[in-house]
Scaffold this active site. Structure first.
Site, PDB file in Angstrom:
ATOM      1  N   ASP A 275     -58.427  83.255 -14.470  1.00  0.00           N
ATOM      2  CA  ASP A 275     -59.192  82.691 -15.583  1.00  0.00           C
ATOM      3  C   ASP A 275     -59.349  83.656 -16.752  1.00  0.00           C
ATOM      4  O   ASP A 275     -60.286  83.531 -17.545  1.00  0.00           O
ATOM      5  CB  ASP A 275     -60.568  82.206 -15.101  1.00  0.00           C
ATOM      6  CG  ASP A 275     -61.173  81.171 -16.047  1.00  0.00           C
ATOM      7  OD1 ASP A 275     -60.396  80.475 -16.733  1.00  0.00           O
ATOM      8  OD2 ASP A 275     -62.408  81.064 -16.103  1.00  0.00           O
ATOM      9  N   ASP A 313     -54.274  76.874 -13.723  1.00  0.00           N
ATOM     10  CA  ASP A 313     -54.196  77.594 -15.011  1.00  0.00           C
ATOM     11  C   ASP A 313     -53.362  78.862 -14.981  1.00  0.00           C
ATOM     12  O   ASP A 313     -53.133  79.471 -16.040  1.00  0.00           O
ATOM     13  CB  ASP A 313     -55.587  77.939 -15.555  1.00  0.00           C
ATOM     14  CG  ASP A 313     -56.371  76.714 -15.987  1.00  0.00           C
ATOM     15  OD1 ASP A 313     -55.786  75.628 -16.025  1.00  0.00           O
ATOM     16  OD2 ASP A 313     -57.570  76.856 -16.277  1.00  0.00           O
ATOM     17  N   ASP A 460     -68.630  74.105 -14.871  1.00  0.00           N
ATOM     18  CA  ASP A 460     -67.492  74.860 -15.397  1.00  0.00           C
ATOM     19  C   ASP A 460     -67.890  76.284 -15.776  1.00  0.00           C
ATOM     20  O   ASP A 460     -67.027  77.133 -16.004  1.00  0.00           O
ATOM     21  CB  ASP A 460     -66.935  74.174 -16.644  1.00  0.00           C
ATOM     22  CG  ASP A 460     -66.294  72.836 -16.338  1.00  0.00           C
ATOM     23  OD1 ASP A 460     -65.621  72.736 -15.302  1.00  0.00           O
ATOM     24  OD2 ASP A 460     -66.475  71.896 -17.133  1.00  0.00           O
TER      25      ASP A 460
END
Length: 486
Positions: A275, A313, A460
């Protein structure tokens, strides 16, 4: 706990060094014509007996029967392959076609359509598996571009149709007059194998964050609604550096699902530099640690049926890494993960994550997925933890698959996270208001699978309408907003 959030803008421009690195990777990754795809030759699918549904797909007997030709096509066998003379003056693809009828299809079963094709001109053609009568509903609809080089095309899919009146068609209209060659046409289904066929539906995690909250807060007025709309629905469990002994954690989860004859969905989320240092930062401390972790993850799966989403991601966020050395290291780790799943988890369908439909150009994502090892596994995932409508994600997925085919000679199916896309996207990614639950996990839906990958109600990060709720922490307020679409 499930640390998870997007941490970059919706659209990311590829930097010049990244573009140079991608071009260099292409020189290594590009294959020759007739590279096998994800069907009968792909190592990422389970090996089992195959049932062939197409009759006379090799044209070895010199006749075209039972293939039929439409009004603007003429077919004959030439040098052991089917030659199709396509007339000009047509407008629609279906104005010139050939096909074969009486193909039985079972809803929810996995199939693979494959064929070898070339043409006398650079032309698009359409391949479908559909029902014979109007409205000709298709469960597979793919367009490929042909030229003078014979190439193998492979399309795995899961049927959304149950019928004895299935039909395979190849449609050529709208491109003028040309000559087409087809050979080795197969439509196969695995007998008694594959995670869909081996199970009786998706697994509902009894220990998901929403389920635990409901069990601990039975007196809360919101508990019944959260149980009915979220906790009782099948969804993914995320695994990372919070999971303890990863082999034991994975094994316990898939064993419980296997005992219930259900299909579990797992997310591997432990790539180094996860991330990009944002809300869900962390991951394994080194490349060596990650290889050990993902190897143990796969050990936990064993031969039991499962769906695995690989590193949300990680491919899309390559741009945030500081240099090409680190980008190549990450791609190497992803390839290692796909190879481990390919070689040691025969009843797992794995999907390498590709971000979302508004993030990276389809052609660029195809290059990155190839470099990350997507050819080793079932396919790729889209929209994880995001809100993009399913139709938009499917359009993008088809474009990515087509780009894989154009560059590398194979196609791949995709899955879409529908956990929070019921109201679409408002352009925000971190706990935005006004979002809503999407359709529950299912086979098909325009993709290989529609899945609840993000756990609805899990934050989130400390942002948006949950500024005090850490990433991965369940919030009943977020859950109720998703139920109501507020």
């Amino acid at each position: 706990m499930q640390p998870r959030a997007h941490s970059v803008p919706a659209v990311v421009q590829t930097s010049i060094p990244v573009a140079m690195w991608l071009a260099a990777s292409l020189l290594v990754a590009c294959g020759e014509p007739l590279v096998p795809g994800a069907g009968e030759d792909a190592p990422g699918t389970s090996r089992a007996a195959l049932t062939e549904l197409v009759v006379n797909g090799t044209f070895a007997n010199g006749v075209t029967t039972p293939w039929w030709s439409g009004a603007n096509t003429q077919s004959l066998v030439e040098n052991g392959r089917l030659r199709v003379n396509v007339a000009g003056g047509t407008v629609n693809r279906w104005d010139a076609l050939i096909g074969q009828d009486d193909i039985p299809l079972v809803s929810g079963r996995a199939y693979t359509l494959a064929f070898t094709a070339s043409a006398s001109a650079n032309v698009p053609i359409r391949a479908t598996v559909q029902i014979e009568p109007s409205p000709y509903t298709a469960t597979l609809d793919q367009t490929v571009t042909l030229d003078g080089t014979a190439r193998r095309f492979t399309f795995p899919f899961t049927s959304s149709l149950g019928t004895s009146l299935g039909q395979v068609t190849f449609q050529f209209g709208g491109s003028g007059a040309f000559t087409l060659y087809l050979d080795d046409i197969t439509l196969t289904t695995e007998t008694g194998s594959g995670p869909i066929a081996l199970t009786s539906g998706f697994y509902v995690d009894p220990n998901s964050n929403p389920a635990v909250w409901v069990n601990n807060n039975g007196g809360d007025a919101r508990a019944a609604r959260i149980q009915a709309h979220i906790a009782s629905k099948p969804g993914a469990r995320w695994f990372g550096n919070w999971s303890g002994d990863i082999a034991s954690a994975v094994s316990g989860f898939v064993s419980a699902a296997d005992a219930a004859d259900k299909l579990p969905v797992l997310v591997a989320y432990n790539i180094p530099g996860r991330d990009c240092g944002s809300h869900s930062s962390g991951g394994a401390g080194s490349p060596e640690a990650y290889r050990a972790w993902i190897s143990s993850f796969v050990t936990g799966l064993g031969t039991r049926p499962a769906i695995v989403i690989i590193e949300p991601d990680a491919v899309a966020q390559l741009d945030c890494l500081p240099n090409d050395t680190e980008r190549q290291t990450r791609l190497g780790l992803l390839r290692y993960a796909t190879e481990q799943l390919r070689d040691r988890a025969p009843n797992t369908w794995a999907y390498l994550d590709g971000g979302n439909a508004t993030w990276i150009a389809a052609d660029t994502l195809a290059q990155r997925l190839e470099s990350g090892g997507v050819r080793n596994i079932r396919g790729f995932s889209l929209n994880v933890s995001n809100y993009i409508p399913t139709a938009q994600s499917n359009t993008y997925g088809a474009a990515v698959s087509a780009a894989l085919n154009t560059r590398y000679g194979y196609t791949k199916p995709w899955v879409v996270d529908t956990s929070r896309n019921g109201n679409g996207s408002n352009g925000e990614w971190c706990n935005p208001a006004g979002r809503k639950l999407g359709v529950t996990s299912q086979v098909g839906g325009g993709a290989d699978l529609l899945l609840w990958i993000k756990v609805p109600g899990d934050s989130d990060g400390q942002c948006g309408i949950a500024p005090t709720v850490p990433a991965g922490t369940f919030s009943p307020d977020l859950a109720i907003r998703l139920i109501d679409g507020t």
